[in-house]
Design a protein around this motif. Sequence first.
Motif, short mmCIF file in Angstrom:
data_model
loop_
_atom_site.label_atom_id
_atom_site.label_comp_id
_atom_site.label_asym_id
_atom_site.label_seq_id
_atom_site.Cartn_x
_atom_site.Cartn_y
_atom_site.Cartn_z
N TYR A 4 9.16 36.43 37.13
CA TYR A 4 9.24 37.63 36.30
C TYR A 4 8.00 38.49 36.44
O TYR A 4 7.94 39.58 35.89
CB TYR A 4 9.44 37.23 34.84
N ILE A 53 9.96 37.68 28.15
CA ILE A 53 10.83 38.48 29.00
C ILE A 53 12.14 38.68 28.24
O ILE A 53 12.78 37.71 27.86
CB ILE A 53 11.09 37.79 30.35
N ASN A 54 12.50 39.94 28.00
CA ASN A 54 13.74 40.20 27.24
C ASN A 54 14.96 40.20 28.17
O ASN A 54 14.85 39.96 29.37
CB ASN A 54 13.63 41.49 26.43
N ASN A 56 16.59 42.52 29.39
CA ASN A 56 16.53 43.53 30.45
C ASN A 56 15.46 43.21 31.49
O ASN A 56 15.10 44.07 32.29
CB ASN A 56 16.26 44.91 29.85
N LYS A 57 14.93 42.00 31.43
CA LYS A 57 13.86 41.54 32.33
C LYS A 57 12.58 42.35 32.18
O LYS A 57 11.81 42.50 33.13
CB LYS A 57 14.33 41.50 33.78
N GLU A 58 12.35 42.87 30.96
CA GLU A 58 11.11 43.58 30.65
C GLU A 58 10.18 42.62 29.94
O GLU A 58 10.61 41.85 29.08
CB GLU A 58 11.39 44.77 29.72
N VAL A 60 7.38 41.77 27.25
CA VAL A 60 6.95 42.32 25.96
C VAL A 60 5.80 41.45 25.44
O VAL A 60 5.91 40.22 25.38
CB VAL A 60 8.12 42.32 24.95
N PRO A 82 6.12 46.75 25.01
CA PRO A 82 6.57 46.50 26.39
C PRO A 82 5.39 46.68 27.35
O PRO A 82 4.60 47.61 27.20
CB PRO A 82 7.63 47.57 26.63
N LYS A 84 3.68 47.40 31.05
CA LYS A 84 3.89 48.14 32.29
C LYS A 84 3.08 47.43 33.38
O LYS A 84 2.12 46.73 33.10
CB LYS A 84 3.42 49.59 32.15
N HIS A 85 3.49 47.64 34.61
CA HIS A 85 2.79 47.05 35.75
C HIS A 85 1.32 47.50 35.71
O HIS A 85 1.02 48.68 35.61
CB HIS A 85 3.45 47.52 37.05
N TYR A 100 4.31 43.16 37.46
CA TYR A 100 5.71 42.84 37.76
C TYR A 100 5.78 42.42 39.22
O TYR A 100 4.95 42.83 40.03
CB TYR A 100 6.62 44.05 37.52
#
Length: 141
Positions: A4, A53-54, A56-58, A60, A82, A84-85, A100
Amino acid sequence: MPRYGKIVVIKRNGTDGIVFPLTSTSCLFGRKTECDIRMRLPWVSNEHCKIEINENKEAVLTNLSTVNPTQLNGVCFEQPVPLKHGDILTIIDRSFRFEYPLPSTPKKRHSRSPEDETLQQVAGVELLHKQTSGSKSLGAS
């Protein structure tokens, strides 16, 4: 095992340190032995923060410490955020960078479209024409 993302330790001199691959949907930071990333500092809470990891594969980030809150890019936060990279999370004086995974690009298969076929045929005809006309001019001299 799915990846992930990864968590990169940022050394005090600013260079990258150990890399922790994020292969589970949850990563707990803290002082407890059960933590995925354990920090043996007295100011770190038993469970300091976590990345989840939610659906939606985001990724948090949630702060779990009220005494010494986790910072995200130098700012304290209260609600889950959330990631960000390239985001930097800081616990006391230790920093980590979240990344990511690079998108996997399937290997390109060279398939010819009808347009490519036509261009190759035209190029072949031109080449054949040059060879034929070239041989005629050679034979004539």
